[in-house]
Design an enzyme around this catalytic site. Structure first.
Site, PDB file in Angstrom:
ATOM      1  CG  ASP A 225      45.894  43.075  38.715  1.00 21.29           C
ATOM      2  OD1 ASP A 225      46.303  42.064  39.321  1.00 21.29           O
ATOM      3  OD2 ASP A 225      46.276  43.365  37.569  1.00 21.29           O
ATOM      4  CG  HIS A 248      43.053  39.543  39.388  1.00 21.67           C
ATOM      5  ND1 HIS A 248      43.841  39.837  38.305  1.00 21.67           N
ATOM      6  CD2 HIS A 248      41.774  39.807  38.999  1.00 21.67           C
ATOM      7  CE1 HIS A 248      43.068  40.260  37.302  1.00 21.67           C
ATOM      8  NE2 HIS A 248      41.819  40.249  37.704  1.00 21.67           N
TER       9      HIS A 248
END
Ligand code: NAG
Ligand code: NAG
Ligand code: NAG
Ligand code: NAG
Ligand code: NAG
Ligand code: NAG
Ligand code: NAG
Length: 405
Positions: A225, A248
């Protein structure tokens, strides 16, 4: 008689001063609390929760600088809570590997594996590894589509930790975020490594919220993430010489999801490299925010993008899985944001997107020296801006707000 009394008094004085000297020497050398010593009894391959708690409690009560040591070896650790205030500066030196239970149900707090709280002048070091053993938890995680999901354990929580340093340690395969920093001041992460697969759910590297003066430097974050996520109330954050990927990207937000969020300001992200991340540097805010707030004085400089999706992104309509009402605009005012000297390759044709809130335009946004190439074959590189009039220098037309949405 008088002479004898004098002699024995002298002898007593000599005796007293020698024990004094010995006691103060011992105080200097007893600063180390090794969990594997006989008193604490930790053994490799067994659970050391109790040994570690006992060693910490003795070290924390010490009136001189102390060090808790977990030597080389692999140890099981059901959970740990390193709480202060302690009487003197304290260091936790982890040289070995600590393994969390695979099954999160074994933890007494399902959302926390290890916590550090109410500490001042604390150092975490040693080259060791915090292994969250998250493989099973990632599969069970439904939080991306279910707001009432049960939360998984965060590897390390820092709450109210100040004037402190975390260096040379590894967070591996956390079940949830690797590190969550809340209510901290002057806390530095240096030579910190985060490692988890690109498809591990919700494993943000370092999340910071309601903290001031956090520094993250010379660190390497590979996870599933956001590498670094910056929540409300973060002030004076410096991130420099950090590599990110997979992951991310580096993200301010998401902001504006909850009531009464604190402003974000003074964010300096520089000299970082992002590789193979799904996003680059971004600010994301939810539409229809329950209350108003601000995000300002945010600067991204000298960033290398290597095969990165959405390298430059302000998204005030952040609404994953359609969990919100996109019609109502965000109430988070964004201002004084700069993107300077950002180079490399984009894996999406839309390389720059600055989508600000309708009726609440972003102000003082600056883009300079942006040089990005699209490395795919679904069209040519472009950019899109709405509700913003950025100042642009040293940016090719294709990247300088080429299209309107
Ligand atoms: C601990 O590990 C380090 C690095 O792997 C090694 O250099 C050191 O000799 C080890 N120490 C012991 C006591 O095994
Ligand atoms: C932390 O401890 C060191 C070593 O004792 C000391 O020099 C320093 O002043 C302390 N810093 C703070 C902020 O307490
Ligand atoms: C954090 O980084 C800034 C900028 O590099 C520096 O001025 C500051 O002293 C650092 N703070 C700490 C606590 O290391
Ligand atoms: C950046 O961090 C790496 C460790 O991740 C270190 O080896 C390197 O020396 C750092 N570079 C600078 C300029 O400090
Ligand atoms: C980033 O790198 C540049 C050039 O190497 C250097 O001058 C600058 O001090 C670095 N920034 C930080 C915050 O370390
Ligand atoms: C990025 O992804 C490509 C293709 O999946 C892979 O070949 C490459 O090694 C990755 N690069 C890094 C730095 O992980
Ligand atoms: C904008 O950011 C710059 C650079 O950090 C800072 O010096 C300045 O005070 C900020 N201006 C406002 C209005 O916040």
């Amino acid at each position: 008689m008088g002479f004898q009394l004098l002699l024995s008094t002298l002898a007593l004085l000599v005796f007293l001063s020698s024990t004094n000297a010995r006691t103060s020497r011992e105080l200097l050398t007893t600063g180390d609390f090794d969990v594997t010593c006989a008193k604490y009894g930790a053994k490799p391959d067994s659970d050391i929760s109790e040994a570690l708690a006992n060693a910490w409690s003795d070290a924390c009560a010490s009136t001189s600088t102390s060090r808790v040591i977990v030597p080389n070896g692999t140890y099981k650790l059901k959970e740990a809570s390193f709480k202060g205030p302690c009487k003197a500066p304290i260091e936790l030196q982890i040289q070995g590997i600590l393994q969390a239970p695979r099954d999160g149900n074994q933890l007494s707090k399902p959302d926390t594996w290890i916590e550090f709280a109410y500490l001042n002048n604390f150092t975490l070091s040693g080259g060791g590894t915090f292994d969250g053993q998250g493989e099973k938890a990632w599969k069970a995680n439904t939080c991306h589509k279910n707001l009432k999901c049960s939360s998984m354990a965060i590897n390390m929580r820092f709450y109210s930790v100040s004037n402190s340093l975390v260096k040379d340690v590894v967070s591996l395969n956390s079940k949830n975020f690797h590190v969550n920093i809340i209510g901290c001041e002057q806390l530095t992460f240096q030579h910190f490594t985060v490692s988890a697969p690109g498809d591990s759910a919700n494993t943000d590297g370092i999340h910071i919220g309601r903290s001031m003066g956090v520094n993250i430097t010379d660190s390497n974050i590979a996870t599933g993430d956001d590498c670094i996520s910056i929540g409300d109330g973060t002030k004076q954050l410096t991130v420099t010489n950090v590599t990110c990927g997979p992951g991310h990207g580096i993200s301010i937000g998401s902001l504006g999801k909850y009531q009464k969020e604190d402003p974000v300001s003074g964010i300096h992200i520089s000299n970082c490299t992002l590789s193979n991340t799904t996003n680059g540097v971004r600010i994301k805010t939810w539409p229809n925010s329950p209350s108003a707030s601000t995000a300002s004085d945010i600067h991204f400089e000298n960033i290398i993008m290597d095969n990165v999706g959405n390298p430059i992104l302000i998204d005030q309509e952040y609404c994953p899985w359609n969990l919100c009402n996109k019609q109502a605009p965000s109430k988070i005012k964004i201002s004084n944001v700069s993107f300077k000297n950002i180079r490399g390759t984009s894996s999406t044709p839309l390389a720059v997107k600055i989508a600000c809130a309708k009726g609440l335009p972003c102000e003082k946004v600056e883009m300079s020296d942006i040089d990005l190439q699209y490395n795919g074959n679904e069209g040519s590189i472009t950019s899109q801006c709405s509700n913003v009039k950025p100042t642009i220098t040293g940016v090719a037309d294709t990247l300088a707000c080429a299209t309107k949405p």
